[in-house]
Design an enzyme around this catalytic site. Structure first.
Site, PDB file in Angstrom:
ATOM      1  N   PRO A  47     -22.387 -22.556 -41.003  1.00 22.25           N
ATOM      2  CA  PRO A  47     -23.616 -22.612 -40.011  1.00 22.25           C
ATOM      3  C   PRO A  47     -23.294 -21.706 -38.583  1.00 22.25           C
ATOM      4  O   PRO A  47     -22.241 -22.020 -38.005  1.00 22.25           O
ATOM      5  CB  PRO A  47     -23.576 -24.093 -39.531  1.00 22.25           C
ATOM      6  CG  PRO A  47     -22.292 -24.650 -39.983  1.00 22.25           C
ATOM      7  CD  PRO A  47     -21.308 -23.700 -40.563  1.00 22.25           C
ATOM      8  N   GLU A  48     -24.425 -20.999 -38.385  1.00 26.80           N
ATOM      9  CA  GLU A  48     -24.332 -20.466 -37.395  1.00 26.80           C
ATOM     10  C   GLU A  48     -25.471 -21.149 -36.232  1.00 26.80           C
ATOM     11  O   GLU A  48     -25.780 -22.099 -36.607  1.00 26.80           O
ATOM     12  CB  GLU A  48     -24.803 -18.792 -37.173  1.00 26.80           C
ATOM     13  CG  GLU A  48     -23.943 -18.223 -38.241  1.00 26.80           C
ATOM     14  CD  GLU A  48     -23.990 -16.611 -38.510  1.00 26.80           C
ATOM     15  OE1 GLU A  48     -24.764 -15.992 -37.477  1.00 26.80           O
ATOM     16  OE2 GLU A  48     -24.105 -16.157 -39.700  1.00 26.80           O
TER      17      GLU A  48
END
Length: 283
Positions: free
Chosen positions: A2-3
């Site tokens: 995840p960013e």
DNA sequence: ATGTGTTCCTGTCCGC
DNA sequence: TGCGGACAGGAACACA
């Protein structure tokens, strides 16, 4: 996984299920993730009301009525999945327990939040809400890219003198907090900047142009529910769909999509990470 | 200080 | 179908 957009998507999915609710039960299935979990974590969570669910960079912070906040990082493969509750018009039943379900929170409304992380690069900690920003994992983070402190004056100054490629600089969470490999590649494509360009030698005009492009890419990705390649799921288990908007990421060998460009997307390795870019458009 | 390579861990995919 | 290697959205850490 995840960013920033994926973490924000997870936050928004969890929000209606946990905010204002009490953690009725906390099940902790192993003593550690990337690092040891906090002492007596289950006891410190049980009975606490979730007052707010915030995001800082790629971290989630659940502020509890005890005065502590649960700090969560999803690492590379972490997921937070909600079940046992109406989401939209559909009821999500509790699924069978999965391998790598490390922490399971049951709320007083019957909803369940399951933290699943196969690679265990994720992390959790409990920190005093007041002064949470001084936590070692948070204290050195750069500004939020969607916040007011991130502007062209800041970015120009932050890049000055740096001898690292712009790709690596934008991945540095101390410089700006929340970008990861996908979105840096996409940002540099939209900006027409070569990932090999040395950060400190990027002309000020071009550095300034990055600010609105970074905001735009992140906003679009949040709107799309993030990017789902392998692991990312929204809290309701659905896929994000920003991956369909990728112009370069994971497109090695494909023709560049820019009008009039006859180039081919290339993959190189910088600081041990894959970089995807169009050698024709990005100079 | 700043830059880069290594490391943590599991899963998947690709070539043989 | 099995096996080995490469690779994966992160980032702390050790070291030049």
């Amino acid at each position: 996984m995840p960013e920033l957009p994926e973490v924000e998507t997870v936050r928004r999915g969890l929000l209606p299920v946990v905010e204002g609710r009490v953690i009725a039960h906390a099940q902790v299935n192993r003593p550690d993730l990337r690092w040891p979990l906090p002492e007596r974590m289950a006891e410190r969570l049980t009975g606490q009301r979730v007052l707010a669910l915030r995001r800082r960079s790629k971290y989630l912070l659940a502020d509890l009525s005890s005065g502590e906040s649960l700090l969560v990082h999803l690492g590379m493969s972490g997921r937070m999945l909600v079940s046992g509750v109406m989401l939209g018009e559909f009821h999500h039943d509790h699924p069978a327990p999965q391998k790598h379900d490390h922490v399971v929170l049951t709320m007083d409304n019957g909803a369940r939040v399951t933290f699943n992380d196969a690679r265990r690069f994720g992390a959790m900690d409990l920190v005093e809400t007041a002064g949470a920003e001084t936590h070692p994992l948070l204290s050195a983070l750069g500004p939020e890219p969607l916040g007011n402190a991130f502007d062209d004056a800041y970015l120009t100054a932050a890049l000055k003198g740096r001898r690292t490629p712009i790709k690596s600089a934008l991945l540095d969470q101390h410089l700006v907090a929340g970008l990861g490999n996908i979105y840096v590649c996409e940002v540099l494509f939209r900006a027409g900047i070569s990932p090999r360009q040395l950060a400190g030698e990027l002309p000020a005009r071009r550095a300034a142009s990055l600010v609105p492009i970074i905001r735009e890419v992140l906003a679009e990705a949040i709107e799309a529910g993030g990017s789902s390649l392998r692991d990312h799921r929204q809290a309701n288990g659905e896929l994000g769909y920003f991956q369909h908007a990728f112009r370069v990421y994971d497109r090695e060998g494909q023709p560049c999509s820019a009008p009039g460009c006859t180039g081919t997307i290339a993959r190189i390795v910088q600081s041990g990470r894959s970089t995807f870019f169009c050698p024709g458009c990005q100079r």
